[in-house]
Design a protein around this motif. Structure first.
Motif, PDB file in Angstrom:
ATOM      1  N   VAL A  89      -8.890 -10.971  -4.688  1.00 39.79           N
ATOM      2  CA  VAL A  89      -7.870 -11.442  -3.498  1.00 39.79           C
ATOM      3  C   VAL A  89      -8.688 -12.843  -2.610  1.00 39.79           C
ATOM      4  O   VAL A  89      -9.468 -12.660  -2.855  1.00 39.79           O
ATOM      5  CB  VAL A  89      -7.577  -9.989  -2.601  1.00 39.79           C
TER       6      VAL A  89
ATOM      7  N   TRP B 292     -10.661  -4.826  -1.147  1.00 39.11           N
ATOM      8  CA  TRP B 292     -10.050  -5.612  -2.078  1.00 39.11           C
ATOM      9  C   TRP B 292     -10.551  -7.443  -2.358  1.00 39.11           C
ATOM     10  O   TRP B 292     -10.180  -7.652  -3.664  1.00 39.11           O
ATOM     11  CB  TRP B 292      -8.455  -5.563  -0.908  1.00 39.11           C
TER      12      TRP B 292
ATOM     13  N   TYR C 144       0.933  -1.400   0.223  1.00 38.59           N
ATOM     14  CA  TYR C 144      -0.135   0.640  -0.104  1.00 38.59           C
ATOM     15  C   TYR C 144       0.820   1.500   0.198  1.00 38.59           C
ATOM     16  O   TYR C 144       1.870   0.894   0.921  1.00 38.59           O
ATOM     17  CB  TYR C 144      -1.118   0.287   1.404  1.00 38.59           C
TER      18      TYR C 144
ATOM     19  N   LYS D 150      -6.730   1.661   0.091  1.00 35.58           N
ATOM     20  CA  LYS D 150      -7.549   1.071  -1.303  1.00 35.58           C
ATOM     21  C   LYS D 150      -6.050   1.465  -2.190  1.00 35.58           C
ATOM     22  O   LYS D 150      -7.227   2.447  -3.281  1.00 35.58           O
ATOM     23  CB  LYS D 150      -8.922   1.409  -1.087  1.00 35.58           C
TER      24      LYS D 150
ATOM     25  N   LYS E 164     -11.269  -7.594  -5.933  1.00 37.57           N
ATOM     26  CA  LYS E 164     -10.819  -7.131  -7.101  1.00 37.57           C
ATOM     27  C   LYS E 164      -9.955  -8.921  -7.017  1.00 37.57           C
ATOM     28  O   LYS E 164      -9.059  -8.809  -7.848  1.00 37.57           O
ATOM     29  CB  LYS E 164      -9.543  -6.733  -6.285  1.00 37.57           C
TER      30      LYS E 164
END
Ligand SMILES: *[C@@H]1O[C@H](CO)[C@@H](O)[C@H](O)[C@H]1NC(C)=O
Ligand SMILES: *[C@@H]1O[C@H](CO)[C@@H](O)[C@H](O)[C@H]1NC(C)=O
Ligand SMILES: *[C@@H]1O[C@H](CO)[C@@H](O)[C@H](O)[C@H]1NC(C)=O
Ligand SMILES: *[C@@H]1O[C@H](CO)[C@@H](O)[C@H](O)[C@H]1NC(C)=O
Ligand SMILES: *[C@@H]1O[C@H](CO)[C@@H](O)[C@H](O)[C@H]1NC(C)=O
Ligand SMILES: CC(=O)N[C@H]1CO[C@H](CO)[C@@H](O)[C@@H]1O
Ligand SMILES: [Ca+2]
Ligand SMILES: [Ca+2]
Length: 441
Positions: free
Chosen positions: A214, A209, A71, A86, A212
């Motif tokens: 993950v 996440w 990050y 994020k 996305k």
């Protein structure tokens, strides 16, 4: 894994092995992104570098990998000081690089697990900057305290609480005329989990996440989540005379609070809701250095498994075969019925296996991890027997080493186990085209 499926007869804790969820028998591999593979020659590892080296994980028989934080971060604690939960730090690449990494991993049947660092943010996070300016609702996002009035009228720190990295856990800010709490570096202010808005923000991070692609999270430094708001002094632990070191106090008000377990359960509920809606199974692993009893408790509060650090904490070079058997038996015996075991031999905070033991023992432990029931966790570089590297005080990067000073840094710095991965015999051992790297090869 594939071999086990074809045998068809194997069972695990009485359950046929092909009825297990994907994570229950996985071989898990930890990637320390700064040191894995540098794709653009700036001397620091990055996401494109990880993507390029995924076939290495397939060759190893790894099922899933977790990446230490990528990050955005001022890198005071090398990514564990996050300024945007994020995003992706430009040093590691872009969000597109991250998405490509997930796609490539999926093609190779590798699961991707992220690091979730809920206890604190960077002091550069927008929330903390607004909190400093007393802007609502951020003014209450962190643990602020006006301090304690001494009998002679001066103001002092609220109590004797200490930072894990050494020194007081409180730092004064003129802007707020108050102290803020930081259980780690002063640049890592603790979030205020007694604030529902903070709780919701951090749940949103998980969903962001998961959407996305993950496959789960490894949750960092959990025991430090909640503090007791009576803000009483912690009692002396009695195992060191140095009042600046974390071990000086018995952390009864700053670690392992009941509310922390309840928050873990709330996160699990977030996972379960996401999984039910999307037909997937996400995994939550928790990092807690705690007593056996307190560690096992995480199993009962929604963690798929708390990391088992017995191989790290309870063995030494002189351990006998019986000592090994004892720690293995004790985890299997203490673990609640029906749960999944796991075995960790090293990470980016502990000396390399070869340096802690020797080459033979290091190899034996690595094999043992793969043979024991449940999940095995390997830290990148252990598979090629990487060793700790001695690093001078001047070249030391880790804040835990720098804070300890020139006299003591060697016992505190975590740099020796964080050096670049050695891929081949080219420049910088194939880690980078740059002959100078962030830590020496
Ligand atoms: C090589 O790496 C060093 C250390 O990370 C860095 O300072 C330097 O800028 C890099 N060189 C290039 C050409 O990127
Ligand atoms: C008040 O007492 C504290 C603790 O004994 C001391 O550090 C501080 O210097 C004193 N302040 C004044 C103004 O005397
Ligand atoms: C905080 O500590 C006080 C004093 O030991 C105790 O009475 C209280 O129950 C604790 N609060 C919580 C929420 O654990
Ligand atoms: C591991 O070490 C801790 C701390 O010394 C101790 O409390 C615990 O009982 C040990 N566990 C085993 C299985 O030896
Ligand atoms: C580097 O490794 C390659 C491939 O294993 C080998 O052919 C070559 O001789 C090595 N070069 C040096 C300088 O050791
Ligand atoms: C093993 C591990 O990830 N340790 C991390 C625990 O949390 C602190 C603060 O976030 C980090 O400095 C450690 O590296
Ligand atoms: Ca790079
Ligand atoms: Ca905290």
């Amino acid at each position: 894994m594939k071999l086990l499926f074809t045998l068809g007869l194997l069972t695990f804790a009485g359950i046929p092995i092909n009825c297990l969820e994907w994570w229950q028998s996985m071989s898990l591999y930890q990637i320390y992104p700064r040191s894995f593979k540098d794709s653009d020659g700036d001397g620091v590892g990055d996401l494109k570098g990880i993507e390029e080296k995924l076939p290495h994980l397939v060759n190893l028989g790894v099922d899933a990998f977790w990446i230490s934080p990528t990050y955005p971060s001022p890198m005071i604690d090398f990514g564990y000081d996050i300024s945007d939960f994020k995003g992706v730090d430009p040093m590691f690449g872009t969000m597109e690089d991250f998405e490509n990494l997930i796609k490539t991993a999926q093609k190779l049947s590798l699961k991707v697990i992220m690091d979730y660092v809920p206890n604190h943010t960077s002091d550069q996070h927008e929330w903390f900057q607004k909190s400093l300016k007393n802007i609502a609702p951020y003014n209450d996002y962190y643990v602020w305290h006006p301090g304690k009035k001494l009998s002679n009228g001066t103001m002092a720190k609220p109590n004797n609480w200490l930072s894990v990295f050494g020194g007081p856990a409180w730092t004064w800010r003129d802007e707020r005329q108050a102290y803020y709490l930081h259980q780690f570096d002063p640049a890592q202010p603790d979030l205020n989990y007694h604030n529902e808005k903070v709780v919701q923000e951090m749940k949103d991070v998980l969903v962001f996440w998961l959407e996305k692609g993950v496959n789960g999270f490894r949750v960092d430094a959990i025991p430090h989540l909640f503090e007791n708001t009576s803000y009483l002094d912690e009692p002396l632990a009695g195992n060191t005379d140095n009042p600046e070191t974390y071990g000086y106090l018995d952390h009864i008000y700053t670690t392992n609070q009941q509310e922390t377990y309840e928050m873990v359960q709330q996160w699990r509920d977030v996972f379960d809701a996401f999984d039910a809606a999307n037909g997937v199974t996400s995994v939550m692993m928790t990092e807690a250095y705690a007593s056996p009893e307190l560690t096992m408790k995480y199993y009962n509060y929604g963690s798929h498994f708390p990391f088992n650090f017995l191989f790290i904490e309870n063995l030494s070079k002189s351990s006998s075969a019986g000592d090994y058997k004892n720690i293995i038996d004790s985890w299997m015996k203490d673990m609640p019925a029906g749960c999944t075991a796991n075995w960790v031999a090293g990470n980016h905070d502990k000396p390399r296996l070869v340096s802690r033991y020797d080459e033979n023992i290091a190899q034996a432990i690595s094999v043992m991890l793969l043979l024991l029931p449940g999940v095995s966790v390997a830290y990148n570089g252990e598979e090629i027997g990487m060793e700790n590297k001695w690093i001078s005080y001047e070249d030391t990067q880790d804040p835990q080493g720098c804070n300890a000073g020139k006299e003591n840094y060697e016992s505190m710095s975590r740099d020796p186990e964080r050096t670049p991965f050695q891929w081949d015999n080219t420049t910088s051992a194939g880690f980078s085209t740059n002959s100078t790297t962030w830590l020496p090869v």
